[in-house]
Write a protein that holds these residues in place. Structure first.
Motif, short mmCIF file in Angstrom:
data_model
loop_
_atom_site.label_atom_id
_atom_site.label_comp_id
_atom_site.label_asym_id
_atom_site.label_seq_id
_atom_site.Cartn_x
_atom_site.Cartn_y
_atom_site.Cartn_z
N ILE A 91 0.69 -1.18 0.11
CA ILE A 91 -0.07 -0.07 -0.06
C ILE A 91 0.94 1.04 -0.03
O ILE A 91 1.70 1.38 0.98
CB ILE A 91 -1.04 0.15 1.36
N VAL A 92 0.71 1.98 -1.01
CA VAL A 92 1.50 3.39 -1.22
C VAL A 92 0.65 4.51 -1.25
O VAL A 92 -0.43 4.75 -1.90
CB VAL A 92 2.38 3.16 -2.19
N VAL A 93 0.65 5.36 0.11
CA VAL A 93 -0.17 6.61 0.18
C VAL A 93 0.69 7.90 -0.11
O VAL A 93 1.93 7.76 0.55
CB VAL A 93 -0.70 6.47 1.59
N ASP A 94 0.15 8.91 -0.71
CA ASP A 94 0.79 10.13 -0.82
C ASP A 94 -0.16 10.93 0.09
O ASP A 94 -1.43 10.91 0.07
CB ASP A 94 1.09 10.48 -2.16
N PHE A 95 0.69 11.89 0.62
CA PHE A 95 -0.17 13.05 1.61
C PHE A 95 -0.28 14.37 0.97
O PHE A 95 -0.37 15.39 1.65
CB PHE A 95 0.53 13.02 3.01
N CYS A 96 -0.18 14.50 -0.26
CA CYS A 96 0.04 15.80 -0.95
C CYS A 96 -1.25 16.45 -1.01
O CYS A 96 -2.46 15.81 -0.88
CB CYS A 96 0.32 15.67 -2.35
N GLY A 97 -1.19 17.61 -1.01
CA GLY A 97 -2.26 18.74 -1.00
C GLY A 97 -3.22 18.70 -2.48
O GLY A 97 -3.97 19.57 -2.76
N ILE A 98 -2.59 17.89 -3.58
CA ILE A 98 -3.44 18.04 -4.73
C ILE A 98 -3.31 16.56 -5.13
O ILE A 98 -2.52 15.79 -4.85
CB ILE A 98 -2.22 18.74 -5.85
N LYS A 99 -4.29 16.06 -6.03
CA LYS A 99 -4.71 14.80 -6.02
C LYS A 99 -4.94 14.30 -7.40
O LYS A 99 -4.48 13.20 -7.88
CB LYS A 99 -5.75 14.33 -5.27
N MET A 102 -9.35 13.19 7.97
CA MET A 102 -8.14 12.65 6.81
C MET A 102 -9.38 12.53 5.57
O MET A 102 -10.28 11.67 5.69
CB MET A 102 -7.80 11.21 7.31
N ILE A 103 -8.77 12.93 4.44
CA ILE A 103 -9.42 13.00 3.28
C ILE A 103 -8.85 11.57 2.55
O ILE A 103 -7.78 11.54 2.36
CB ILE A 103 -9.35 13.95 2.23
N LEU A 104 -9.59 10.88 2.34
CA LEU A 104 -9.31 9.55 1.47
C LEU A 104 -9.75 9.50 0.04
O LEU A 104 -11.18 9.57 0.03
CB LEU A 104 -9.66 8.20 2.24
N VAL A 105 -9.13 9.62 -0.88
CA VAL A 105 -9.60 9.65 -2.43
C VAL A 105 -9.79 8.10 -2.93
O VAL A 105 -8.68 7.47 -2.87
CB VAL A 105 -8.48 10.53 -3.11
N LYS A 106 -10.92 7.94 -3.70
CA LYS A 106 -11.16 6.73 -4.38
C LYS A 106 -11.56 6.83 -5.73
O LYS A 106 -12.14 7.84 -6.03
CB LYS A 106 -12.40 6.02 -3.26
N THR A 121 -13.71 11.96 -4.60
CA THR A 121 -12.92 11.75 -5.91
C THR A 121 -11.82 12.72 -5.86
O THR A 121 -11.78 13.54 -5.05
CB THR A 121 -13.77 11.78 -7.04
N ALA A 122 -10.81 12.60 -6.64
CA ALA A 122 -9.68 13.40 -6.69
C ALA A 122 -10.23 14.81 -6.88
O ALA A 122 -9.78 15.63 -6.58
CB ALA A 122 -8.68 12.80 -7.84
N GLN A 123 -11.06 14.69 -8.09
CA GLN A 123 -11.63 16.00 -8.53
C GLN A 123 -12.39 16.82 -7.51
O GLN A 123 -12.23 17.95 -7.46
CB GLN A 123 -12.45 15.68 -9.85
N GLU A 124 -12.97 16.22 -6.82
CA GLU A 124 -13.66 16.75 -5.70
C GLU A 124 -12.80 17.26 -4.83
O GLU A 124 -13.10 18.43 -4.33
CB GLU A 124 -14.90 15.84 -4.81
N HIS A 125 -11.96 16.51 -4.38
CA HIS A 125 -10.96 17.09 -3.19
C HIS A 125 -10.25 18.18 -3.64
O HIS A 125 -9.84 19.19 -3.04
CB HIS A 125 -9.67 15.76 -3.12
N ASP A 126 -9.66 18.34 -5.17
CA ASP A 126 -9.12 19.51 -5.62
C ASP A 126 -9.69 20.70 -5.32
O ASP A 126 -9.42 21.84 -5.50
CB ASP A 126 -8.46 19.06 -6.96
N ARG A 127 -11.14 20.63 -5.86
CA ARG A 127 -12.06 21.77 -5.84
C ARG A 127 -12.24 22.08 -4.41
O ARG A 127 -12.01 23.30 -4.13
CB ARG A 127 -13.48 21.28 -6.44
#
Length: 274
Positions: A80-88, A131-135, A163-169
């Motif tokens: 399992i590889v997780v990134d904690f960046c502020g952009i997804k 914690m935001i978890l992107v799926k 989703t990544a798109q919702e996270h970034d918005r």
């Protein structure tokens, strides 16, 4: 479970320390002097020698460095590889284009300080945080379940999936725009000699003005469309207040302030429901 934390700054260092508190002792990846300090502080067990031996890898590096690390490192099958960046969105597209052998999950801890560096890391930084978890359709359900369990042990009180798109918005509005506003606010010449003229409002507005310009510039560029949209919307709203003041229109200004007050009350109600 063998765990690696790559990047031992504020977030990565706090990740290592909160894992240690939960009973996991991770290894670390960073510059030699940072690694020595982390070992001396007992935040990590030792420096990473081989990335392929870990079951779980947290990548707490800036976006470009994170993508480079995940691209160039060798991981065990199914890790399992997780990134904690502020952009997804950008990172997700980059990883899936590579078709790697690990289970990637994009995450973003909603915690931080106005200071950076591993020396400011804390085992309690994530206590009560979200914690935001992107799926997406590629996300491994077993990896998500395992991460949810570990995040609770680390102190997170809420896990939001999107989703990544919702996270970034959302982050463009809740974090990235807020840092721009704070950074611009302190540029007024009236900030000179502020001491003795301030209450909590000034401290709240200026707390996050001292951004690392290189890191935040890159975040803004990688999320340029969403940040531009939010900044343009804010500017248009501010223009309404400015126009009312220039006209000396008390009724219009009062209406704008009431609108904002009611909106804040609506948001406070939503928060209680969640």
């Amino acid at each position: 479970m063998s765990i690696l934390v790559a990047g031992l700054g504020l977030i990565g260092g706090s990740t290592a320390k909160s894992l240690r508190r939960a009973g996991y002792l991770a290894d670390g990846f960073d510059r030699p002097q940072v690694l020595r300090a982390a070992v001396e502080a007992k935040a990590i067990a030792k420096a990473c020698e081989d990335t392929s031996v870990y079951d779980l890898v947290f990548v707490a590096l800036p976006p470009d460095a994170a993508m480079r690390f995940m691209d160039e490192s060798v991981f065990q099958d199914g890790a399992i590889v997780v990134d904690f960046c502020g952009i997804k969105g950008v990172i997700e597209q980059f990883i899936y284009a590579k078709k790697r052998n690990f289970r990637y999950v994009g995450c973003h801890p909603m915690a931080g300080k106005e200071v950076s560096g591993g020396e400011n890391a804390s085992e309690t930084l994530f206590d009560g945080a979200s914690m935001i978890l992107v799926k997406n359709e590629h996300t491994d359900a077993g990896a998500v379940s395992q991460l949810r369990s570990i995040y609770k042990e680390m102190g997170f009180s809420m896990i939001r999936e999107c989703t990544a798109q919702e996270h970034d918005r959302k982050i463009a509005y809740t974090s990235q725009l807020a840092h721009i506003v704070s950074n611009a606010y302190v540029k007024s010449p009236e900030a000179n000699g502020f001491f003795g003229f301030t209450g909590g409002s000034f401290q709240d507005m200026t707390r996050i003005a001292g951004v690392d310009e290189k890191i935040w510039t890159r975040l803004y560029i990688l999320n340029r469309e969403a940040v531009t949209e939010q900044l343009a919307l804010l500017v248009s709203k501010l223009q309404e207040y400015l126009a009312a003041l220039e006209r000396g229109d008390e009724s219009a200004l009062c209406a704008l302030l009431k609108e904002g007050r009611l909106r804040k009350e609506e948001l406070d109600t939503e928060k209680k429901i969640i």
